[in-house]
Write a protein that holds these residues in place. Sequence first.
Motif, mmCIF file in Angstrom:
data_model
loop_
_atom_site.group_PDB
_atom_site.id
_atom_site.type_symbol
_atom_site.label_atom_id
_atom_site.label_comp_id
_atom_site.label_asym_id
_atom_site.label_seq_id
_atom_site.Cartn_x
_atom_site.Cartn_y
_atom_site.Cartn_z
ATOM 1 N N PHE A 1 -0.534 6.836 -6.582
ATOM 2 C CA PHE A 1 -1.650 7.657 -6.122
ATOM 3 C C PHE A 1 -1.235 8.971 -5.466
ATOM 4 O O PHE A 1 -2.091 9.815 -5.202
ATOM 5 C CB PHE A 1 -2.520 6.849 -5.144
ATOM 6 N N GLY A 2 0.042 9.138 -5.207
ATOM 7 C CA GLY A 2 0.496 10.367 -4.567
ATOM 8 C C GLY A 2 0.593 11.534 -5.535
ATOM 9 O O GLY A 2 0.581 11.366 -6.764
ATOM 10 N N ARG B 1 0.840 -1.199 0.000
ATOM 11 C CA ARG B 1 0.000 0.000 0.000
ATOM 12 C C ARG B 1 0.875 1.249 0.000
ATOM 13 O O ARG B 1 0.590 2.229 -0.701
ATOM 14 C CB ARG B 1 -0.927 -0.010 1.215
ATOM 15 N N SER B 2 1.975 1.224 0.762
ATOM 16 C CA SER B 2 2.882 2.375 0.794
ATOM 17 C C SER B 2 3.523 2.609 -0.566
ATOM 18 O O SER B 2 3.634 3.750 -1.033
ATOM 19 C CB SER B 2 3.963 2.157 1.851
ATOM 20 N N LEU B 3 3.947 1.524 -1.222
ATOM 21 C CA LEU B 3 4.557 1.662 -2.543
ATOM 22 C C LEU B 3 3.559 2.184 -3.570
ATOM 23 O O LEU B 3 3.874 3.075 -4.375
ATOM 24 C CB LEU B 3 5.114 0.318 -3.011
ATOM 25 N N LEU B 4 2.341 1.647 -3.543
ATOM 26 C CA LEU B 4 1.324 2.092 -4.501
ATOM 27 C C LEU B 4 0.938 3.552 -4.270
ATOM 28 O O LEU B 4 0.758 4.318 -5.224
ATOM 29 C CB LEU B 4 0.094 1.190 -4.411
ATOM 30 N N ASP B 5 0.800 3.924 -2.999
ATOM 31 C CA ASP B 5 0.474 5.323 -2.709
ATOM 32 C C ASP B 5 1.565 6.252 -3.235
ATOM 33 O O ASP B 5 1.272 7.324 -3.779
ATOM 34 C CB ASP B 5 0.323 5.533 -1.193
ATOM 35 N N TYR B 6 2.811 5.831 -3.102
ATOM 36 C CA TYR B 6 3.926 6.695 -3.510
ATOM 37 C C TYR B 6 4.058 6.763 -5.030
ATOM 38 O O TYR B 6 4.166 7.853 -5.612
ATOM 39 C CB TYR B 6 5.223 6.180 -2.888
ATOM 40 N N TYR B 7 4.021 5.601 -5.680
ATOM 41 C CA TYR B 7 4.296 5.571 -7.117
ATOM 42 C C TYR B 7 3.061 5.818 -7.998
ATOM 43 O O TYR B 7 3.201 6.247 -9.146
ATOM 44 C CB TYR B 7 4.923 4.229 -7.499
#
Length: 334
Positions: free
Chosen positions: A298-299, A290-296
């Motif tokens: 959805f951020g 989730r952290s990786l997806l948010d960063y790459y």
Amino acid sequence: MPTPIEEFQGSLSSITIDDFAGRDRPLVIRGLARDWPLVVLARQSDAAFARRLGELDNGTPVDTLVMPPSEDGVVGYNADLSGFNYRHHRVPITQGLQRLAQYSREHSAEGLAIQSAAISTCAPGFSAEHRLPFMGAQIEPRMWIGNKVVTPAHFDEYYNIACVVCGRRKFTLFAPEQVRNLYVGPLDFAPTGSAISMARLDRPEDPRFPRLKDALAAAYDGVLEPGDAIYIPPLWWHHVASLERLNALVNYWWKPVMDGVPATRSAMGFLMHGLLSVRSLSPAEKNAWRSLLDYYLFGDEDPAAHIPDEKRGVLAALTPELAEKLKQIVLRQL
């Protein structure tokens, strides 16, 4: 109680397709198609509308669903979810209109819905007289015709403008985050092509769907008359109830060009890949992803801002060449 859908307040002649790019809320546009000849005829009578539409019909069969009276016109599943609650036919529009005329004289009639008929194929003369000036010729209009039928809440990946041509339709919309309150059926087996809510909005007390009340409290709704239109953002759930014995709607789906690349790819593959590769991971691994997806993905910040432009690889601005490269990488991962 649902909130009324916001209504457009500007000049209809000033609307451009760019006005909808990135817009994340639905919008009712009163009178957008009020001057269409079929809309003018629909205001006169159902018969005048049907007669002219029949003249435009070239006889090409279109998808038509027929539901027994016991289904109250609601498109859905059969009792054990082994199939759907309608019979599927392919008939010309004129034949469907004739059946609707017959049903209008019956006290307890079957529900009939002509679904997503490509107008260029079945009524090619339509677009010469009926068009939205800001819609490009490459955007294919589709027609939906029926009696008092209901399409349960579902979503599309595309931007959508739908124009009511005959009859009235009630739209009830839910933001994407309401998905957990809508009790959605199987993603890969749905009567409308896209997944639908299994909960009936007219039965909020159904004990099988206790969170439906939360969805209804957060809903937006509005009734559209002939000539009115609605903009529905991508992934917004929309429940559509046709209110008259004869209803017709024309809609336009499109995806905008982003960074010079037409956004024609379906993101549903991303969801399906996630079901395959992420859903069964441990809670700790899911949180890490989730952290990786948010960063790459959805951020708002650029995750490659610290990398020289020529070294960004798959994090570079999307081009047709990079899109093809990414496609090949995904295929290899699978």
